[in-house]
Design a protein around this motif. Sequence first.
Motif, PDB file in Angstrom:
ATOM      1  N   ILE A  87       6.445  38.020  14.541  1.00 58.70           N
ATOM      2  CA  ILE A  87       7.066  39.268  14.648  1.00 58.70           C
ATOM      3  C   ILE A  87       8.255  39.256  15.301  1.00 58.70           C
ATOM      4  O   ILE A  87       8.450  39.047  16.702  1.00 58.70           O
ATOM      5  N   ASN A 166       0.844  43.193   8.456  1.00 58.54           N
ATOM      6  CA  ASN A 166       1.891  44.050   7.867  1.00 58.54           C
ATOM      7  C   ASN A 166       1.202  45.515   7.459  1.00 58.54           C
ATOM      8  O   ASN A 166       1.733  46.427   7.885  1.00 58.54           O
ATOM      9  N   SER A 167      -0.118  45.516   7.376  1.00 60.12           N
ATOM     10  CA  SER A 167      -0.846  46.961   7.264  1.00 60.12           C
ATOM     11  C   SER A 167      -0.954  47.701   8.372  1.00 60.12           C
ATOM     12  O   SER A 167      -0.827  48.862   8.861  1.00 60.12           O
ATOM     13  N   GLN A 170       2.816  48.685   9.723  1.00 63.14           N
ATOM     14  CA  GLN A 170       3.054  49.963   8.769  1.00 63.14           C
ATOM     15  C   GLN A 170       2.721  51.306   9.346  1.00 63.14           C
ATOM     16  O   GLN A 170       3.529  52.146   9.322  1.00 63.14           O
ATOM     17  N   GLN A 175       8.814  47.513  10.652  1.00 64.92           N
ATOM     18  CA  GLN A 175       9.412  47.100   9.248  1.00 64.92           C
ATOM     19  C   GLN A 175       8.511  45.906   8.892  1.00 64.92           C
ATOM     20  O   GLN A 175       8.197  45.106   9.445  1.00 64.92           O
ATOM     21  N   HIS A 176       8.457  45.753   7.474  1.00 71.76           N
ATOM     22  CA  HIS A 176       7.595  44.555   6.775  1.00 71.76           C
ATOM     23  C   HIS A 176       8.313  43.178   7.461  1.00 71.76           C
ATOM     24  O   HIS A 176       9.320  43.033   7.536  1.00 71.76           O
ATOM     25  N   VAL A 177       7.207  42.494   7.797  1.00 76.76           N
ATOM     26  CA  VAL A 177       7.736  41.130   8.338  1.00 76.76           C
ATOM     27  C   VAL A 177       7.388  40.140   7.214  1.00 76.76           C
ATOM     28  O   VAL A 177       6.055  40.177   6.728  1.00 76.76           O
ATOM     29  N   ASP A 178       7.987  39.132   6.651  1.00 78.47           N
ATOM     30  CA  ASP A 178       7.778  38.094   5.840  1.00 78.47           C
ATOM     31  C   ASP A 178       7.395  36.796   6.644  1.00 78.47           C
ATOM     32  O   ASP A 178       7.891  36.115   7.528  1.00 78.47           O
TER      33      ASP A 178
END
Length: 188
Positions: A87, A166-167, A170, A175-178
């Motif tokens: 992250i 990611n839940s 959120q 923000q969303h992490v790949d």
Amino acid sequence: MQGPMSALALAPVTRQVSGRDAPAPVPSGPENVQPLAAAVSELPVLDASGRRVPFGALFRERRAVVIFVRHFLCYICKEYVEDLAKIPKSFLQEADVTLIVIGQSSYHHIEPFCKLTGYSHEIYVDPEREIYKRLGMKRGEEIASSGDNIHFIHRDRNRLDHKPINSVLQLVGVQHVDFTSRPSVIHL
């Protein structure tokens, strides 16, 4: 930060995101936020140098996601923390959120565990498991909190039941992490 995400980031988290069709029932509204008991808030955790810090002081004046891991030797927990290490600090700063991991070990194990996992966010230990016991934890847990209030808790049902990262992110407006290790494909 402006726009719809700014309202989301400032609003208290009042529900648990679930993979099921219907969200798990969780009380909503500021009057139903769970306060952290003073007895738990004052229990110490130790940092990497062995310095004692009251647990509640970790998030009393800031928003935080606190992840309790079973122990540093647990392979599943190690992989989870390796993903937490991915992250970007800029994502957390943008959402004004601190990420904290707490383990059940001696503080001497923090530095080697961080080197092993690549984790560079905040990390502490509860060597006597007092916080774990008082919160009724047998496994790990993810908590989103601010001040002396807990806005979200996920208790693991077994060692494989960690909440998808990611839940949790959120819920606090990160923000969303790949998390894939695949390099990005750039079409020229």
